[in-house]
Enzyme design. Structure first.
Site, PDB file in Angstrom:
ATOM      1  CE  LYS A  52      31.634  10.190  14.416  1.00  0.00           C
ATOM      2  NZ  LYS A  52      31.405   8.914  15.103  1.00  0.00           N
ATOM      3  CD  GLN A  96      33.913   5.460  15.988  1.00  0.00           C
ATOM      4  OE1 GLN A  96      33.701   6.638  16.221  1.00  0.00           O
ATOM      5  NE2 GLN A  96      33.293   4.795  15.030  1.00  0.00           N
ATOM      6  CG  ASP A 119      27.119   7.922  19.141  1.00  0.00           C
ATOM      7  OD1 ASP A 119      26.969   8.635  18.126  1.00  0.00           O
ATOM      8  OD2 ASP A 119      28.157   7.282  19.380  1.00  0.00           O
TER       9      ASP A 119
END
Ligand code: NAP
Length: 294
Positions: A52, A96, A119
């Site tokens: 990413k 994450q 997200d």
């Protein structure tokens, strides 16, 4: 039958975003910045986050990576989130998941400012999605919407059967396909492990979104001619025929189902590669204050 190429579509979107960044820079604007927080050193998570960050750099976004050991306390992690919430350089950030057991995923998600929650996991953003308000849609559902859009697949008035009701895929997908807009305006049936007549329901579907995590589950006798099939499933199994020693399997019996479809996503190369494009689109949106203004 058309194979939906998620890899190519994702690359196209990334190129478009890179062109936007060039324009932003030329106009003297602020370059979008994505931050990522990684806890522990799980190989999979590390590869994910590293890729990413690398993609951000390639398309011209600013990026930063914050690493914490497995032993980090919940309080310290929450403090980092507060810092990122208040850092004017950072437009959006991701933590994450999953986190170590002593840290509550939900507490962490809810500490992220909805404005920077690229997200799309914060309850406020999920609520806004349900109300069809501007929001950050989470990566996998957003990626599927983009694929339907880019391939100009008609959704209005269609019957969409979603298999699986998880918070990250099936549930939001059912809301998005039913909402008033494009892609959307479907009549949606959300199914799960307690659904009794799944085969009959699937046979009535114009669009099937399979997200249950059971390789080859959707077989040809469950799919009507001309259906659109979106395969979200990813199951990693050992393989002697691949270089990596691993093989990814989708939830669809691809060889048998594909000839019946008007459109189908392969695994790998379908929904999976769209995740990164979605995250970058959300970060661009965040930098433009498109969701919350200000
Ligand atoms: P999950 O949380 O395990 O949920 C699976 C869902 O499938 C549950 O709602 C379950 O029903 C339902 N289900 C299980 N067996 C079923 C059956 N026989 N008939 C009908 N429904 C059944 O999974 P997830 O996180 O949504 O992920 C699903 C798959 O997508 C996995 O393979 C995952 O790796 C993959 N995935 C891919 C991406 C991507 O980027 N391509 C992203 C996320 C996930 P109950 O609720 O009744 O248990």
């Amino acid at each position: 039958m058309i194979i939906i190429d998620g890899k190519k579509t994702s690359e196209q979107i990334q190129e478009e975003i890179a062109a936007e960044v060039v324009k932003i820079k030329a106009a003297g604007g602020k370059v979008p910045h994505l931050a990522a927080v990684l806890v522990g050193n799980d190989g999979g998570s590390e590869t994910y986050v590293a890729s990413k960050v690398k993609t951000c750099e390639r398309i011209g976004f600013g990026s930063s990576l914050f690493r914490f050991p497995d032993s980090v306390t919940e309080a310290d992690l929450l403090q980092k989130i507060d810092e990122l919430n208040n850092d004017p350089i950072v437009d959006g950030f991701i933590i994450q998941l999953p986190l170590p057991k002593h840290i509550s995923d939900q507490k962490v998600i809810e500490r992220i400012s909805p404005k920077k929650d690229v997200d799309g996991f914060h309850p406020v953003n999920i609520g806004r999605m349900a109300l069809n308000l501007p929001t950050y849609i989470s990566a996998t559902p957003f990626g599927i919407l983009k694929l339907l859009e880019r391939y100009a697949i008609e959704t209005t008035g269609k019957h969409c059967v979603v298999i699986g009701r998880s918070n990250i895929v099936g549930s939001p997908m059912s809301i998005l396909m039913a909402r008033n807009g494009y892609p959307g305006n479907c009549t949606v049936t959300l199914t799960h492990s307690k659904t009794r007549n799944l085969k009959e329901l699937c046979l009535q579907a114009d669009i099937i979104i399979a997200a249950l995590g059971k390789p080859g589950f959707l077989t040809a006798d469950m799919v009507k001619d001309g259906a659109v099939v979106i395969d979200v499933g990813i199951t990693r199994i050992k393989s002697e025929t691949t270089k990596s020693g691993w093989k990814l399997l989708g939830d669809v019996d691809y060889e048998a189902v594909a000839p019946k479809c008007s459109y189908i996503t392969p695994v790998p190369g379908g929904v999976g590669p769209m995740t990164i494009a979605s995250l970058l689109l959300n970060t661009l949106k965040a930098s433009r204050r498109e969701v919350y203004g200000g």
